[in-house]
Write a protein that holds these residues in place. Structure first.
Motif, PDB file in Angstrom:
ATOM      1  N   GLY A  12      -7.597  17.605  10.886  1.00  0.00           N
ATOM      2  CA  GLY A  12      -6.245  17.010  10.870  1.00  0.00           C
ATOM      3  C   GLY A  12      -5.874  16.494  12.142  1.00  0.00           C
ATOM      4  N   VAL A  13      -7.046  16.316  13.157  1.00  0.00           N
ATOM      5  CA  VAL A  13      -6.460  15.562  14.448  1.00  0.00           C
ATOM      6  C   VAL A  13      -6.733  14.111  14.176  1.00  0.00           C
ATOM      7  CG1 VAL A  13      -7.177  15.173  16.717  1.00  0.00           C
ATOM      8  CG2 VAL A  13      -7.375  17.585  15.886  1.00  0.00           C
ATOM      9  N   LYS A  14      -5.719  13.498  14.604  1.00  0.00           N
ATOM     10  CA  LYS A  14      -5.573  12.017  14.860  1.00  0.00           C
ATOM     11  C   LYS A  14      -6.021  11.285  15.884  1.00  0.00           C
ATOM     12  CE  LYS A  14      -3.836   7.790  12.815  1.00  0.00           C
ATOM     13  NZ  LYS A  14      -5.074   7.027  13.140  1.00  0.00           N
ATOM     14  N   PHE A  15      -6.990  10.705  16.148  1.00  0.00           N
ATOM     15  CA  PHE A  15      -7.326   9.978  17.508  1.00  0.00           C
ATOM     16  C   PHE A  15      -6.896   8.557  17.576  1.00  0.00           C
ATOM     17  CE2 PHE A  15     -10.358   6.829  19.325  1.00  0.00           C
ATOM     18  CZ  PHE A  15      -9.982   7.263  20.655  1.00  0.00           C
ATOM     19  N   GLN A  16      -6.100   8.449  18.786  1.00  0.00           N
ATOM     20  CA  GLN A  16      -5.662   6.964  19.168  1.00  0.00           C
ATOM     21  C   GLN A  16      -6.111   6.634  20.459  1.00  0.00           C
ATOM     22  OE1 GLN A  16      -1.525   6.587  18.023  1.00  0.00           O
ATOM     23  NE2 GLN A  16      -2.041   5.201  16.598  1.00  0.00           N
ATOM     24  N   ASN A  17      -6.572   5.357  20.506  1.00  0.00           N
ATOM     25  CA  ASN A  17      -6.757   5.006  21.976  1.00  0.00           C
ATOM     26  C   ASN A  17      -5.269   4.803  22.654  1.00  0.00           C
ATOM     27  OD1 ASN A  17      -5.873   2.562  20.805  1.00  0.00           O
ATOM     28  ND2 ASN A  17      -7.148   1.297  21.880  1.00  0.00           N
ATOM     29  N   TRP A  18      -5.632   4.440  24.033  1.00  0.00           N
ATOM     30  CA  TRP A  18      -4.227   4.491  24.917  1.00  0.00           C
ATOM     31  C   TRP A  18      -3.295   3.583  24.537  1.00  0.00           C
ATOM     32  CZ3 TRP A  18      -2.966   0.182  28.165  1.00  0.00           C
ATOM     33  CH2 TRP A  18      -1.735   0.681  29.003  1.00  0.00           C
ATOM     34  N   HIS A  59      -9.579   5.501  26.482  1.00  0.00           N
ATOM     35  CA  HIS A  59      -8.746   4.310  27.208  1.00  0.00           C
ATOM     36  C   HIS A  59      -9.448   2.908  26.515  1.00  0.00           C
ATOM     37  CE1 HIS A  59      -6.095   2.106  29.959  1.00  0.00           C
ATOM     38  NE2 HIS A  59      -5.639   3.402  29.991  1.00  0.00           N
ATOM     39  N   SER A  60     -10.317   2.856  26.017  1.00  0.00           N
ATOM     40  CA  SER A  60     -10.936   1.420  25.640  1.00  0.00           C
ATOM     41  C   SER A  60     -10.254   0.859  24.389  1.00  0.00           C
ATOM     42  CB  SER A  60     -12.450   1.746  25.145  1.00  0.00           C
ATOM     43  OG  SER A  60     -13.232   2.348  25.948  1.00  0.00           O
ATOM     44  N   PRO A  61      -9.819  -0.564  24.968  1.00  0.00           N
ATOM     45  CA  PRO A  61      -8.932  -1.141  24.021  1.00  0.00           C
ATOM     46  C   PRO A  61      -9.708  -1.661  22.867  1.00  0.00           C
ATOM     47  CG  PRO A  61      -9.084  -2.333  25.904  1.00  0.00           C
ATOM     48  CD  PRO A  61     -10.069  -1.270  26.164  1.00  0.00           C
ATOM     49  N   SER A  62     -10.580  -0.802  22.094  1.00  0.00           N
ATOM     50  CA  SER A  62     -11.456  -1.393  20.841  1.00  0.00           C
ATOM     51  C   SER A  62     -11.594  -0.148  20.306  1.00  0.00           C
ATOM     52  CB  SER A  62     -12.658  -1.877  21.384  1.00  0.00           C
ATOM     53  OG  SER A  62     -13.563  -0.776  21.946  1.00  0.00           O
ATOM     54  N   ASP A  63     -12.286  -0.202  18.782  1.00  0.00           N
ATOM     55  CA  ASP A  63     -12.607   0.987  18.196  1.00  0.00           C
ATOM     56  C   ASP A  63     -14.295   1.356  18.585  1.00  0.00           C
ATOM     57  OD1 ASP A  63     -13.951  -1.196  17.565  1.00  0.00           O
ATOM     58  OD2 ASP A  63     -13.651  -0.882  15.146  1.00  0.00           O
ATOM     59  N   ALA A 111     -15.882   9.155  48.948  1.00  0.00           N
ATOM     60  CA  ALA A 111     -15.435   8.204  47.699  1.00  0.00           C
ATOM     61  C   ALA A 111     -16.264   7.354  47.244  1.00  0.00           C
ATOM     62  CB  ALA A 111     -14.362   7.323  48.656  1.00  0.00           C
ATOM     63  N   LEU A 112     -15.758   6.947  45.906  1.00  0.00           N
ATOM     64  CA  LEU A 112     -16.792   5.784  45.295  1.00  0.00           C
ATOM     65  C   LEU A 112     -16.286   4.650  45.717  1.00  0.00           C
ATOM     66  CD1 LEU A 112     -15.986   7.229  41.626  1.00  0.00           C
ATOM     67  CD2 LEU A 112     -18.439   7.117  42.901  1.00  0.00           C
ATOM     68  N   ALA A 113     -17.217   3.757  46.115  1.00  0.00           N
ATOM     69  CA  ALA A 113     -17.119   2.471  46.696  1.00  0.00           C
ATOM     70  C   ALA A 113     -16.603   1.509  46.069  1.00  0.00           C
ATOM     71  CB  ALA A 113     -18.601   1.968  47.148  1.00  0.00           C
ATOM     72  N   ASN A 114     -16.483   1.606  44.531  1.00  0.00           N
ATOM     73  CA  ASN A 114     -15.588   0.786  43.852  1.00  0.00           C
ATOM     74  C   ASN A 114     -15.039   1.452  42.541  1.00  0.00           C
ATOM     75  OD1 ASN A 114     -14.401  -1.611  43.094  1.00  0.00           O
ATOM     76  ND2 ASN A 114     -16.099  -2.666  42.876  1.00  0.00           N
ATOM     77  N   LEU A 115     -13.891   1.175  42.164  1.00  0.00           N
ATOM     78  CA  LEU A 115     -13.403   1.602  40.995  1.00  0.00           C
ATOM     79  C   LEU A 115     -12.679   1.064  40.018  1.00  0.00           C
ATOM     80  CD1 LEU A 115     -11.632   4.683  42.927  1.00  0.00           C
ATOM     81  CD2 LEU A 115     -13.140   5.091  41.005  1.00  0.00           C
ATOM     82  N   GLY A 116     -12.315   1.257  38.807  1.00  0.00           N
ATOM     83  CA  GLY A 116     -11.568   0.303  37.929  1.00  0.00           C
ATOM     84  C   GLY A 116      -9.977   0.306  38.176  1.00  0.00           C
ATOM     85  N   ALA A 117      -9.500  -0.210  37.312  1.00  0.00           N
ATOM     86  CA  ALA A 117      -7.847  -0.122  37.484  1.00  0.00           C
ATOM     87  C   ALA A 117      -7.170   0.981  37.210  1.00  0.00           C
ATOM     88  CB  ALA A 117      -7.385  -1.250  36.958  1.00  0.00           C
ATOM     89  N   VAL A 118      -7.923   1.605  36.085  1.00  0.00           N
ATOM     90  CA  VAL A 118      -7.470   2.927  35.625  1.00  0.00           C
ATOM     91  C   VAL A 118      -8.263   4.204  35.960  1.00  0.00           C
ATOM     92  CG1 VAL A 118      -6.915   4.064  33.634  1.00  0.00           C
ATOM     93  CG2 VAL A 118      -6.563   1.728  33.672  1.00  0.00           C
ATOM     94  N   SER A 119      -7.610   5.546  36.206  1.00  0.00           N
ATOM     95  CA  SER A 119      -8.690   6.599  36.633  1.00  0.00           C
ATOM     96  C   SER A 119      -8.306   7.795  35.579  1.00  0.00           C
ATOM     97  CB  SER A 119      -8.391   7.104  37.982  1.00  0.00           C
ATOM     98  OG  SER A 119      -9.240   6.310  38.920  1.00  0.00           O
ATOM     99  N   GLU A 120      -7.586   7.496  34.553  1.00  0.00           N
ATOM    100  CA  GLU A 120      -7.545   8.475  33.499  1.00  0.00           C
ATOM    101  C   GLU A 120      -8.690   8.126  32.506  1.00  0.00           C
ATOM    102  OE1 GLU A 120      -4.623   7.528  35.108  1.00  0.00           O
ATOM    103  OE2 GLU A 120      -4.856   9.530  36.050  1.00  0.00           O
ATOM    104  N   VAL A 121      -9.793   8.328  33.155  1.00  0.00           N
ATOM    105  CA  VAL A 121     -11.026   7.956  31.950  1.00  0.00           C
ATOM    106  C   VAL A 121     -12.097   8.775  32.842  1.00  0.00           C
ATOM    107  CG1 VAL A 121     -10.407   5.546  31.566  1.00  0.00           C
ATOM    108  CG2 VAL A 121     -11.517   6.017  34.014  1.00  0.00           C
TER     109      VAL A 121
END
Length: 445
Positions: A12-18, A59-63, A111-121
């Protein structure tokens, strides 16, 4: 000795992307806390002939993360396992969020030398979809991975690096979630650093005519183009020894950048011709003066994605940047009914040898387009989407794996010279297709 770990899946868990643009209802939802539990879940899936999808931050904007069978959410497998100060490497469990990792690394002066825009991933998800940022001397995030461990469908654990299981390593650094469960990831780090960010206004013509200069002048250069105009915001980010400081204002960024924008875009759903005006107005309001920020690197790399949105992001060979953007601009001018929200974000990445990397063997330009969903309302985007995809394909583009696209196996075989290699590794590691879902079936069949 056999220890039977009783794993419990929730129903009964519903998964949704961000962005709440995709979702699914897995039959059972697991949050394992150990490697043994993951093995049990895979055993159960094998016995019941179920598929398994592993998800991190969703977070992925796809399925790409959706399934109706078993879902494994890795959030409880989130420890830092080892910090090697000498090599400046860190080994973490696959479920750790980068937001936590950034803070922990900074305690060790790394530190990581490069990161994307979002860190809740999650670490394993970030590499699995080929997350990137910008900087022509920097590759996509998976290029920072020096080793990983993978549990395959049979429950076997494989260690992978340049020297062990090298083929699987080049596949698993961008794994699409279809090779197994990524248990641990080892990242190459750099000493902790501050970034000085300068954003200043320019025009599309200026930036495209002097692209080489911009790329040389700043280590992490990107620009934002405001469709239906010539307006551009150029963003330079470079390491600095200066202390933190900021000229940005919370009030403007939030009250105006978020709430007013959402409201105006909602009104524009009734009067589409307003969009061009909105883009120009916001450029004038928020982007027409020079802004500077200095902060620890991850705070500058991360920025607010504002509100719910649809995005597309393709990588094209860097030498096609000017031509492709001017074509997109012309398409919007020739078709007044087609509207495009701001910004079109243009970023750059170094070529690499990762089989399914959009930057495989070529320096690339990523061109990210966006359509917001004000108050969750969909804005017609099909024309814009197809026009953009057509231009990207024409210039040898490859879509970002986490974002929506309409490509199928035939396209990927043309785009990726190493696609057959990846397929043979996948078929060897997961002969029954335990880790497939609807998104991946379009990729592989």
């Amino acid at each position: 000795l056999l220890f039977l770990v009783q794993v419990h899946g929730q129903g009964g868990v519903k998964f949704q992307n961000w962005a709440k643009t995709y979702g699914s209802s897995p039959e059972l939802y697991f949050q394992p806390t150990s490697v043994e539990e993951i093995r049990e879940i895979l055993d159960m899936a094998r016995q019941r002939d179920k598929r398994v999808k592993v998800v991190g931050g969703g977070h992925s904007p796809s399925d790409i993360a959706c399934t109706d069978d078993f879902m494994i959410q890795m959030g409880k497998m989130n420890r830092v396992l080892k910090v090697d100060k000498e090599k400046q490497q860190v080994t973490v469990e696959g479920g750790i969020f980068l937001s936590d990792l950034n803070v922990k690394l900074s305690k060790h002066g790394l530190a990581l030398a490069n990161l994307g825009a979002v860190s809740e991933v999650a670490a394993a998800g970030v590499i699995g979809t080929g997350t990137h940022n910008t900087g022509i001397k920097h590759g996509i995030l998976p290029t920072q991975v020096v080793a990983l461990t993978l549990m395959t469908a049979s429950g076997e654990i494989l260690e992978c690096s340049e020297s062990i299981n090298a083929d699987i390593f080049q596949a698993a650094r961008l794994h699409l979630g279809c090779l197994g469960v990524v248990l641990t990831v080892t990242f190459q780090c750099v000493p902790q650093f501050h970034l000085h960010e300068v954003a200043f206004p320019s025009t599309l013509t200026e930036v495209l005519d002097h692209l080489e200069d911009h790329l040389k002048r700043s280590q992490y250069f990107r620009f934002l183009w405001f469709p239906h105009s010539e307006n551009v915001s150029v963003i330079y980010q470079d390491p600095t020894n200066k202390p933190a400081s900021s000229s940005a204002s919370w009030l403007w960024d939030y009250a105006v950048g978020y709430y007013l924008l959402e409201f105006l875009l909602w009104i524009s759903t009734f009067v589409p011709s307003l969009v061009g005006w909105i883009n120009r107005f916001f450029f004038w309001l928020l982007f027409s003066s020079r802004v500077e920020n200095i902060a620890i690197s991850y705070k500058i790399f991360n920025y607010e994605c504002r509100f719910k949105q649809h995005v597309q992001d393709w990588a094209i060979p860097i030498e096609k940047t000017k031509e492709a953007l001017l074509e997109l601009k012309a398409a919007l001018e020739n078709n007044p009914k087609m509207v495009a929200h701001y910004p079109v974000e243009v970023r750059f990445a170094r070529g690499d040898e990762i089989w399914l990397s959009p930057c495989f063997q070529r320096d690339s330009c990523y061109m990210n387009i966006i359509m917001y969903r004000p108050y969750g309302k969909n804005v017609p985007r099909l024309n814009y989407w197809l026009t953009y995809e057509g231009i990207m394909k024409k210039h040898g583009g490859r879509p970002h794996w986490a974002k929506a696209h309409s490509c199928t196996r035939k396209d990927f075989e043309k785009m990726y010279p190493a696609f057959p290699k990846f397929c043979s590794v996948r078929e060897k590691l997961d002969p029954t297709g335990m880790f497939l879902n609807a998104y991946l079936e379009k990729v592989f069949y």
